[in-house]
Structure formats: C-alpha cells, structure tokens
Design a protein around this motif. Structure first.
Motif, mmCIF file in Angstrom:
data_model
loop_
_atom_site.group_PDB
_atom_site.id
_atom_site.type_symbol
_atom_site.label_atom_id
_atom_site.label_comp_id
_atom_site.label_asym_id
_atom_site.label_seq_id
_atom_site.Cartn_x
_atom_site.Cartn_y
_atom_site.Cartn_z
ATOM 1 N N TYR A 175 0.749 -1.101 0.014
ATOM 2 C CA TYR A 175 0.014 0.100 -0.034
ATOM 3 C C TYR A 175 0.882 1.463 -0.055
ATOM 4 O O TYR A 175 0.276 2.360 -0.107
ATOM 5 C CB TYR A 175 -1.037 0.090 1.077
ATOM 6 N N LYS A 179 2.033 4.121 -5.063
ATOM 7 C CA LYS A 179 0.749 4.363 -5.759
ATOM 8 C C LYS A 179 0.467 3.655 -6.860
ATOM 9 O O LYS A 179 -0.766 3.079 -7.055
ATOM 10 C CB LYS A 179 0.899 5.947 -6.032
ATOM 11 N N THR A 180 1.404 3.395 -7.865
ATOM 12 C CA THR A 180 1.327 2.602 -8.741
ATOM 13 C C THR A 180 2.805 1.917 -8.931
ATOM 14 O O THR A 180 3.820 2.350 -9.204
ATOM 15 C CB THR A 180 1.003 3.424 -10.023
#
Length: 340
Positions: free
Chosen positions: A87, A90-91
């Motif tokens: 987590y 972000k990407t």
C-alpha cells in the motif's frame, strides 16, 4: 462534550478508518524485453483477493481494508515476486525474470522408496489423511519428492504453482509450494515413525461454492477450533478472558485451567507491528472435546486481525490443530457467516 461522547467519537472514527477500501494498481513487464505480460496473477497471499493483468500488463486490485499479507505476483515460467507493504506505492512497475527449471538442477539422492510411495505420503501429509475424493492436485508431475536417508526426512517442492481442487470446502487454489518436509524417527514412511510435518508457500483461493449451504457448514466446521480461530480470538478480544470463553477455548498450564489468561498472554502494538507476548512457551488448549497444544518457538511473533502470523515457524501447533492440513485450510479473508 462529555468524556463518554468524546470516547464514542474516537471509536467511530477509528472504525471508519480501518474499513476504508484500498486500491493497488500497477503494470507488469518482462525484464528482458520490457514488454507487458498479460494474464499475470496478482493476489494477496493466503486470501481470495486477487486479479490478473490485461493486455497492457495493467492490474487494479481493491481490498475492503489494508491487509498485512504480502502481495504475490506470479506467472508461469517466471520467478514469483513477493511485495511487502504494497500500500506504500501508488502505482507499481514490476519486472519479472524468466526462470528455467530442469531436473538436472536437482540432486536426487538414492533411497529405497518409489516415487509413487513418496508422492502418496506427501499428498496424505500435505492435503490431509482423508484427502481422497475430496482434494486433488491437478499437476502432480510438477512435484519433486525425495527422501534424505541421513536425516530421515521426506522433502518435496514444486517446479510450478500447484493447482489444487478442494471439493470438500469448494475452493480452487493456486499454491506455490516453497518447501515441504516430513521428519521421521528413522528411515521409514510409516505414520507411526512420523515426528513432525512442515510446509510453507503462497496461495490464492477462488471460491467455487456458489453460496451452497453445505459448503458454508463445512467451512464453519473447519474454522471452529482451528489455529486460525485461536489466533483471531487472541488478537480480536478486548477482554482476553471473555474472548476465549465466548470462543469456547480453554488454556491449560500444568494440567490446570488458566483462570487469568491476561497474566500469561498479551497483544502489544509496536513499531514493527502487533506482537503476541507470552510468559510461557507452551499451552495446552481445549476446544469442546478437541485437545491441542501451542508451542511458541520464537521470542518475537507478529500477528494480524486476519489470523496471519510470522515467522511461520514461530508457532507450532499439535494435537487436533496439528492434524489439520490443506484440505481444511481457509483463506485469510474468510469470516464466519453472520447469525440470522
């Protein structure tokens, strides 16, 4: 604002926070060609929460809350990747390396047992003694099994993720077998000479039960009294004594029931995660008529609300809990059905 109202506000805000949905996105590429890979499995280890990449190598995976399980990225012919704390990014941009696995890379020692004999023992100790007609491995040829005569140990691993159909609990499971060993007192495959069994790997569960009530009943029966049930009871109980009582667990020390479990066990939040703290190394456990025991092998045990714990060899379960095998295994996102 009164103290009572203030405390209620904190609880409500905290509940909203932990139930917030989280989404992880990313792309998966071939390390050598830098081309996107379609059909890569991306899932949280030990759960039924996962997805696959599209033609652009893209994936998007939403979970109802943050999980502490590793994110697994797996594709046939490539090295499996484990990502901790997914987590935080972000990407993702993930690059997988191709892998080759030949029998010439495996040193198989001579032993007096046939592959059929060793494979049958592996399936019985991995899947469960009553696995036949209930739990099958679709790609048995991927299993490498050998016997070490010096250490009296049956060893197995797999060249690709095992595709397991659990007809008893109605799950199709992809299991990346990292290691399996069955230790014996002497060179034998007899169950009477068996000392201990250990296996580890990553898994992804697909529910194929179609909400049939018989599978709900079987899953509930497999859960109640299991090690997963016990660990969740320990971490989810605000009052440990009452929590164990409601769950029908009784702990014993020196054959005497523990009246104040909080004097022996505690859940402690640390910077590294939530820890199980114990003043004793072994507990006898009674659930109904099922007798088990728990041995704590590591000074530091991390656990989460789903019942996951690490290190995996830090907790040793015996008795009834020790007899449970893959046939009885549930995904970590399984929850007991709500009572009508």
């Amino acid at each position: 604002m009164s103290l009572k109202a203030f405390a209620c506000s904190i609880v409500c805000l905290f509940s909203v926070f932990i139930l917030k949905a989280e989404t992880i996105t990313g792309y998966v590429f071939d390390k050598a060609t830098e081309q996107p890979i379609q059909g890569v499995a991306v899932y949280f280890d030990g759960t039924s929460l996962g997805t696959v990449t599209n033609s652009k190598g893209y994936f998007s995976l939403t979970t109802p809350y943050k999980l502490s399980s590793d994110l697994i990225v797996s594709y046939m012919g490539y090295e499996t990747l484990l990502i901790s704390n997914p987590y935080e990014a972000k990407t993702f941009k993930i690059y997988l390396r191709e892998t080759s696995f030949g029998l010439d890379e495996v040193v198989l020692q001579a032993d007096p047992f046939s592959r059929e004999e060793k494979l049958e023992v592996f399936k019985k100790q991995f899947l469960g003694s009553s696995y036949k007609n209930q739990c099958t491995i679709e790609n048995e040829d991927a299993i490498v099994v050998t016997y070490n005569m010096k250490s009296h140990k049956l060893i197995a691993f797999a060249k690709e993720p095992l595709q397991i159909k659990n007809g008893y609990l109605a799950y199709d499971v992809s299991y990346n077998l990292v290691g399996f060993s069955a230790d014996y007192y002497r060179n034998s495959l007899s169950e009477f000479q068996l000392k201990s069994v250990y296996f580890a790997g990553t898994s992804f569960f697909k529910d194929v039960g179609n909400n049939e009530s018989k599978y709900d009943r079987r899953r509930k029966n497999s859960y109640l009294g299991s090690s997963l049930h016990l660990i969740r009871t320990l971490i989810r109980s605000e009052d440990l004594k009452q929590g164990l009582k409601r769950a029908d667990f009784t702990l014993y020390q020196n054959r005497l029931a523990v009246k104040k479990p909080e004097d022996y066990l505690a859940i402690k939040d640390t910077l590294g995660g939530t820890q199980l703290v114990s003043t004793k190394k072994k507990y006898d456990i009674l659930y109904g008529r099922q007798q088990s025991f728990l041995e704590i092998e590591s000074d530091t045990i991390y656990i989460d609300r789903n019942g996951n714990f690490s290190p995996i060899q830090g907790l040793l379960f015996g008795g009834y809990m020790g007899t449970l095998r893959f046939k009885d295994m549930l995904p970590l996102d399984y929850e007991l059905p709500e009572k009508d």
